[in-house]
Design an enzyme around this catalytic site. Structure first.
Site, short mmCIF file in Angstrom:
data_model
loop_
_atom_site.label_atom_id
_atom_site.label_comp_id
_atom_site.label_asym_id
_atom_site.label_seq_id
_atom_site.Cartn_x
_atom_site.Cartn_y
_atom_site.Cartn_z
N ASP A 61 0.83 -1.22 -0.02
CA ASP A 61 -0.01 -0.03 0.17
C ASP A 61 1.07 1.25 0.15
O ASP A 61 1.62 1.56 0.90
CB ASP A 61 -0.91 0.03 1.14
CG ASP A 61 -1.65 1.09 1.49
OD1 ASP A 61 -1.68 2.09 0.55
OD2 ASP A 61 -2.63 1.29 2.41
N SER A 140 -1.01 13.87 -14.47
CA SER A 140 -2.06 13.84 -15.21
C SER A 140 -2.27 15.16 -16.01
O SER A 140 -1.87 16.33 -15.43
CB SER A 140 -3.32 13.50 -14.48
OG SER A 140 -4.30 13.76 -15.17
N TYR A 153 -8.84 15.46 -6.85
CA TYR A 153 -7.92 14.59 -7.82
C TYR A 153 -7.01 15.54 -8.42
O TYR A 153 -5.84 15.37 -8.50
CB TYR A 153 -8.86 13.74 -8.72
CG TYR A 153 -8.10 13.02 -9.76
CD1 TYR A 153 -7.44 11.77 -9.36
CD2 TYR A 153 -7.76 13.35 -10.76
CE1 TYR A 153 -6.51 11.21 -10.16
CE2 TYR A 153 -7.15 12.77 -11.90
CZ TYR A 153 -6.38 11.80 -11.63
OH TYR A 153 -5.82 11.29 -12.46
N LYS A 157 -2.56 16.08 -8.66
CA LYS A 157 -1.70 15.75 -9.68
C LYS A 157 -0.97 16.99 -10.02
O LYS A 157 0.10 17.11 -10.50
CB LYS A 157 -2.41 15.47 -11.16
CG LYS A 157 -3.27 14.16 -10.86
CD LYS A 157 -2.34 12.81 -10.52
CE LYS A 157 -2.70 11.48 -10.42
NZ LYS A 157 -1.75 10.53 -10.23
N1 LIG Z 1 -6.87 6.33 -16.70
C1 LIG Z 1 -6.79 7.72 -16.77
O1 LIG Z 1 -7.79 7.94 -17.60
C2 LIG Z 1 -5.67 8.25 -16.29
C3 LIG Z 1 -5.48 9.82 -16.75
C4 LIG Z 1 -4.36 10.28 -16.28
C5 LIG Z 1 -3.57 10.09 -15.17
N2 LIG Z 1 -4.07 8.65 -14.70
C6 LIG Z 1 -3.20 8.16 -13.65
O2 LIG Z 1 -2.42 7.01 -13.97
C7 LIG Z 1 -2.12 6.20 -12.82
C8 LIG Z 1 -2.63 4.78 -13.02
O3 LIG Z 1 -4.06 4.77 -13.18
P1 LIG Z 1 -4.84 3.58 -14.09
O4 LIG Z 1 -6.02 4.25 -14.93
O5 LIG Z 1 -3.73 2.76 -14.92
O6 LIG Z 1 -5.46 3.15 -12.90
P2 LIG Z 1 -5.81 1.61 -12.69
O7 LIG Z 1 -7.05 1.75 -11.61
O8 LIG Z 1 -6.14 0.53 -13.87
O9 LIG Z 1 -4.83 0.92 -11.76
C9 LIG Z 1 -4.32 1.42 -10.73
C10 LIG Z 1 -3.61 0.51 -9.92
O10 LIG Z 1 -3.08 0.94 -8.75
C11 LIG Z 1 -3.46 -0.04 -7.52
N3 LIG Z 1 -3.49 0.80 -6.24
C12 LIG Z 1 -4.44 1.57 -5.84
N4 LIG Z 1 -4.23 2.04 -4.76
C13 LIG Z 1 -2.94 1.68 -4.34
C14 LIG Z 1 -2.19 1.70 -3.15
N5 LIG Z 1 -2.51 2.45 -2.23
N6 LIG Z 1 -0.97 0.98 -3.09
C15 LIG Z 1 -0.50 0.44 -4.20
N7 LIG Z 1 -1.21 0.13 -5.53
C16 LIG Z 1 -2.44 0.74 -5.44
C17 LIG Z 1 -4.65 -0.63 -7.87
O11 LIG Z 1 -4.80 -1.82 -7.29
C18 LIG Z 1 -4.65 -0.81 -9.56
O12 LIG Z 1 -3.88 -2.09 -9.87
C19 LIG Z 1 -2.88 6.88 -11.77
O13 LIG Z 1 -2.11 7.53 -10.78
C20 LIG Z 1 -4.00 7.68 -12.32
O14 LIG Z 1 -4.12 8.83 -11.49
C21 LIG Z 1 -5.05 7.90 -15.30
#
Ligand SMILES: NC(=O)c1ccc[n+]([C@@H]2O[C@H](COP(=O)([O-])OP(=O)(O)OC[C@H]3O[C@@H](n4cnc5c(N)ncnc54)[C@H](O)[C@@H]3O)[C@@H](O)[C@H]2O)c1
Length: 249
Positions: A61, A140, A153, A157
């Site tokens: 975590d 982001s 959120y 970022k």
């Molecule tokens: N998907 C989008 O549209 C988007 C856009 C911009 C930025 N992001 C950023 O990209 C990153 C990844 O996002 P994603 O879309 O792949 O999300 P996702 O939900 O598919 O994957 C996130 C992963 O992080 C893990 N996670 C969550 N809390 C955690 C913790 N406390 N400790 C360890 N692991 C943890 C989850 O179990 C999951 O496997 C994030 O930081 C998100 O803010 C995503």
């Protein structure tokens, strides 16, 4: 670990590697010759990706100090680390800013921000000792061009982008680089949380703001992350690179 590969001989730790962008980054790193630690709070998901790419899973975590220290101990006792990717992140649901619960605010704060402090505390001394290291923070477009109803959120970022720049200037004398990528809305399980609900109308509304006309993918993030963490980017530090199909123009 072929010599021609872009991350040959490097060891990388990717947080949130069990899904979405983190999995895409871990896959690309492994394909380019890196040894990859796949960390996730979802241990089964981390195991699955690690098994697929020949890496090692760690359940962690990233918002918990004890859990991050334990992870650092496991990783560093196995050998040196070259690359740290702070990718794990979460969001609150789209809501008026004053309606987001304190619990949801605290969760976003802990996972998106405090984690960056905790991993820095755990790994920067090691990078300093070796005189090398690359840190990549997955921020982001939300930190640059925020959408309404996602304020806490978005702000997390923006915080991450500022932390990246300070890391870059403060750690440069030690041979350590720090960069960020700013993904636009991407095809991952998290997308639904940003959109509130996944309907063709809401998808069309999001897509209309992306000039290249598609959502981003885990592969897009893997490619950008690989470049920024490789020696090809040895003169690049402190940037927050949009991987956004032109959304922030
Ligand atoms: N998907 C989008 O549209 C988007 C856009 C911009 C930025 N992001 C950023 O990209 C990153 C990844 O996002 P994603 O879309 O792949 O999300 P996702 O939900 O598919 O994957 C996130 C992963 O992080 C893990 N996670 C969550 N809390 C955690 C913790 N406390 N400790 C360890 N692991 C943890 C989850 O179990 C999951 O496997 C994030 O930081 C998100 O803010 C995503």
């Amino acid at each position: 670990m072929g010599d021609g590969m872009r991350l040959a001989g490097k060891t990388a730790l990717v947080t949130g590697a069990g899904s979405g962008f983190g999995a895409g980054i871990a896959r690309k790193f492994a394909a380019e010759g890196a040894r990859v630690w796949c960390a996730d709070i979802n241990g089964a998901a981390a195991e699955q990706i690690a098994a697929e790419l020949g890496g090692t899973a760690i359940t962690c975590d990233v918002g918990n100090a004890g859990s991050v220290s334990e992870m650092a101990q496991i990783v560093l006792s196995a050998g040196p680390l070259d690359i740290l990717v702070n990718n794990a992140g979460i969001t609150h649901l789209p809501q008026a800013m004053e309606d987001v619960t304190e619990d949801d605010f605290d969760r976003v704060f802990r996972v998106n921000m405090k984690s960056v402090y905790l991993t820095a505390r755990a790994f920067v001394p090691h990078f300093k000792e070796r005189g090398t290291g690359a840190i990549l923070n997955v921020a982001s477009t939300a930190g640059v061009s925020p959408r309404p109803r996602l304020n806490w959120y978005n702000a997390s970022k923006g915080w991450m982008i500022t932390a990246t720049k300070t890391m870059a200037v403060e750690l440069a004398p030690f041979g350590i680089r720090a960069n960020a990528i700013n993904p636009v809305a991407g095809e991952t399980p998290l997308l639904k949380s940003f959109m509130g609900e996944d309907t063709p109308e809401i998808r069309a509304k999001f897509l209309a703001t992306i000039p290249l006309g598609r959502f981003s993918t885990p592969e897009d993030m893997g490619n950008a992350a690989c470049f920024l963490c490789s020696d090809e980017a040895s003169m690049i530090t402190g940037i927050a690179m949009e991987v956004d199909g032109g959304r922030c123009i």
